[in-house]
Scaffold this active site. Structure first.
Site, mmCIF file in Angstrom:
data_model
loop_
_atom_site.group_PDB
_atom_site.id
_atom_site.type_symbol
_atom_site.label_atom_id
_atom_site.label_comp_id
_atom_site.label_asym_id
_atom_site.label_seq_id
_atom_site.Cartn_x
_atom_site.Cartn_y
_atom_site.Cartn_z
ATOM 1 N N PHE A 32 31.415 -22.035 55.130
ATOM 2 C CA PHE A 32 30.168 -22.713 54.808
ATOM 3 C C PHE A 32 30.502 -24.178 54.476
ATOM 4 O O PHE A 32 31.383 -24.436 53.645
ATOM 5 C CB PHE A 32 29.542 -22.015 53.600
ATOM 6 C CG PHE A 32 28.140 -22.406 53.302
ATOM 7 C CD1 PHE A 32 27.122 -22.145 54.204
ATOM 8 C CD2 PHE A 32 27.821 -23.024 52.100
ATOM 9 C CE1 PHE A 32 25.816 -22.500 53.914
ATOM 10 C CE2 PHE A 32 26.517 -23.376 51.796
ATOM 11 C CZ PHE A 32 25.512 -23.108 52.712
ATOM 12 N N ASP A 89 34.879 -16.529 48.479
ATOM 13 C CA ASP A 89 33.446 -16.783 48.312
ATOM 14 C C ASP A 89 32.708 -15.539 48.802
ATOM 15 O O ASP A 89 32.803 -15.165 49.972
ATOM 16 C CB ASP A 89 33.024 -18.025 49.109
ATOM 17 C CG ASP A 89 31.584 -18.437 48.790
ATOM 18 O OD1 ASP A 89 30.748 -17.534 48.554
ATOM 19 O OD2 ASP A 89 31.293 -19.643 48.794
ATOM 20 N N TYR A 138 21.094 -15.287 45.138
ATOM 21 C CA TYR A 138 19.738 -15.292 45.708
ATOM 22 C C TYR A 138 19.682 -14.711 47.113
ATOM 23 O O TYR A 138 18.637 -14.676 47.714
ATOM 24 C CB TYR A 138 19.136 -16.711 45.683
ATOM 25 C CG TYR A 138 20.037 -17.824 46.202
ATOM 26 C CD1 TYR A 138 20.231 -18.001 47.559
ATOM 27 C CD2 TYR A 138 20.670 -18.690 45.314
ATOM 28 C CE1 TYR A 138 21.050 -19.015 48.026
ATOM 29 C CE2 TYR A 138 21.492 -19.710 45.771
ATOM 30 C CZ TYR A 138 21.678 -19.871 47.133
ATOM 31 O OH TYR A 138 22.491 -20.869 47.592
ATOM 32 N N LYS A 139 20.846 -14.274 47.648
ATOM 33 C CA LYS A 139 20.856 -13.665 48.984
ATOM 34 C C LYS A 139 20.662 -12.156 48.838
ATOM 35 O O LYS A 139 19.591 -11.714 48.461
ATOM 36 C CB LYS A 139 22.135 -14.068 49.709
ATOM 37 C CG LYS A 139 22.154 -15.579 49.983
ATOM 38 C CD LYS A 139 23.466 -16.113 50.508
ATOM 39 C CE LYS A 139 23.363 -17.616 50.694
ATOM 40 N NZ LYS A 139 24.655 -18.255 50.900
ATOM 41 N N ARG A 164 19.977 -16.043 63.635
ATOM 42 C CA ARG A 164 20.675 -15.168 62.694
ATOM 43 C C ARG A 164 19.707 -14.133 62.145
ATOM 44 O O ARG A 164 18.649 -14.486 61.616
ATOM 45 C CB ARG A 164 21.230 -16.052 61.575
ATOM 46 C CG ARG A 164 22.418 -15.506 60.864
ATOM 47 C CD ARG A 164 23.018 -16.548 59.960
ATOM 48 N NE ARG A 164 22.082 -17.072 58.977
ATOM 49 C CZ ARG A 164 22.446 -17.558 57.787
ATOM 50 N NH1 ARG A 164 23.709 -17.569 57.436
ATOM 51 N NH2 ARG A 164 21.558 -18.034 56.952
#
Ligand SMILES: *Cc1c(COP(=O)(O)O)cnc(C)c1O
Length: 423
Positions: free
Chosen positions: A129, A208, A233-234, A383
């Protein structure tokens, strides 16, 4: 997948056989026609979280006022951390909630590099990321450019080159830091093998877990991991901007030096000492007063996942991503889509990327005209995130039909190729 059948009837059978189907009722789903395949960017809102947030606002804050700190808030970073620890395979006393993922990464990278003086190499990969790579670059700048960042290449943009890792790593490696599940392709690292490789070279490892926790099994203690960060929050459904967490292996905790010294890391903040003395254990990794509202909302969401357990969620996630790939091979490959994720579920997290030269406009058309929310990651990845806790098989089937229509009927051609700020 065995017995695969591309019909709608088969999707309904899979839903009927789904032992986790009832969990969907835990979530607020105001528009059943809206197919949401973006739980890997922002998870859905659980009923109990909406209620809990209301209660925290009106009772704990509105009535309790400052008394809330002693009643429930002061210990919350540790308490919520212990709940997350159950999802990431960490024994008590090693996970705490604090700040954001990027900030936690900064804190731990700086601490890790200082713990390996003289070693100049940091290893990550080109699939990571970008924020993670920016943080690394910023740390190198702060440490007076004494380090170099070597990135594992990826020939296909899907899988990292693991042979390169074995060649790169050595006595000069200070830190190996990777996303356990890669954000675009969904590639899933064998964390145990990588961790062992790094340790053999005397390097520290930082994982991560942003696309892993709540989506794939994570066993930080069993991997012998040193450090980890992750966002909530995912797949943890914590809510927009909910605070992140970090993990530090027990033996390392009292040896690491943090780059930011705030009063929440002080051994007893309310002594108001003028000189900083770090707390023992995980509190040393805090900085400031936590965002109580979003932390307590997130706590409530994490409890929903704890009821299910990762093994059952992973089983459904694998089954659903395999189903999606089989449907895509059948319906979408003839329309120019190729798989942008590993085909083997052993190497795949819980989202599937489908590549198409018109990926951006297809994504726009799906959101604006087809009531389907995936997301787009440049240059050509559509995605599709599977959140097994609330995604249905019939939704996956219907999503593939909507994608097919957008391409067959050229609906995407109505949209501009000009990118919006958030894709
Ligand atoms: C989502 C995500 C982040 C989020 O970073 P923030 O600091 O919360 O904005 C960081 N790293 C990875 C790998 C992610 O997937």
């Amino acid at each position: 997948m065995t017995n695969f059948d591309p019909s709608h009837a088969y999707a309904k059978i899979l839903d009927a056989q789904d032992e986790l189907a009832e969990l969907r009722q835990e979530f607020i789903i105001p528009e059943p026609e809206l197919i949401y395949l973006d739980g890997n960017s922002l998870g859905r809102l659980p009923h109990r979280t909406a209620e809990r947030l209301q209660e925290v606002v009106s009772e704990e804050w509105g009535q309790g006022l400052i008394r809330g700190w002693n009643a429930n808030w002061f210990e919350a970073p540790n308490r919520v951390g212990e709940k997350i620890a159950l999802l990431v395979g960490a024994a008590p006393g090693q996970v705490i909630v604090s700040d954001t993922t990027s900030i936690n990464l900064f804190k731990l990278v700086m601490a890790a590099l200082r713990a390996r003086p003289g070693r100049q190499q940091i290893i990550s990969d080109v699939l990571n990321f970008p924020s993670d790579l920016y943080i690394l670059q910023g740390c190198m700048e702060l440490l007076e450019k004494k380090h170099r960042l070597d990135l594992l290449p990826s020939e296909d943009g899907i899988n990292p080159d693991l042979c390169a890792l074995e060649e790169m790593i050595g006595p000069d490696t200070a830190l190996v830091t990777l996303s356990h599940v890669v954000f675009k392709s969904g590639y899933l690292y064998d964390a145990q093998v990588i961790t062992e490789l790094a340790h053999r070279a005397g390097a520290l490892v930082l994982w991560d877990l942003s696309h892993s926790a709540g989506a794939v099994p994570v066993e930080l203690d069993a991997w012998n991991a040193d450090l980890a960060v992750g966002c909530t929050y995912k797949y943890l459904n914590g809510g927009p901007g909910s605070p992140a967490y970090l993990y530090v292996r027990k033996e390392l905790q009292d040896t690491l030096q943090l780059p930011v010294w705030g009063w929440w890391a002080q051994h007893s903040p309310f002594d108001f000492d003028l000189v900083f003395t770090p707390a023992q254990g995980m509190n040393r990794f805090l900085v400031s007063s936590p965002p109580v509202l979003s932390m307590l909302a997130m706590e409530s969401s994490v409890e929903v996942l704890l009821k299910v357990g990762m093994a059952r969620l992973r089983r459904k996630s694998v089954s659903q991503t395999e189903y999606l790939i089989a449907l895509s091979d059948h319906y979408l490959a003839p329309l120019g889509f190729t798989l942008g994720s590993p085909r083997s579920s052993v190497q795949r997290g819980s989202h599937v990327s489908l590549r198409h030269t018109e990926g951006y406009r297809i994504n726009r058309a799906l959101i604006e005209a087809m009531n389907l929310i995936p997301d787009f990651r440049a240059p050509d990845n559509l995605r599709l995130g599977i959140a097994p806790i609330y995604t249905r098989y019939t939704e996956i089937w219907e999503a593939v039909q909507r994608i097919r229509r957008v391409v067959e009927e050229k609906i995407y051609e109505r949209y501009s190729t000009k990118r919006l700020a958030v894709t």
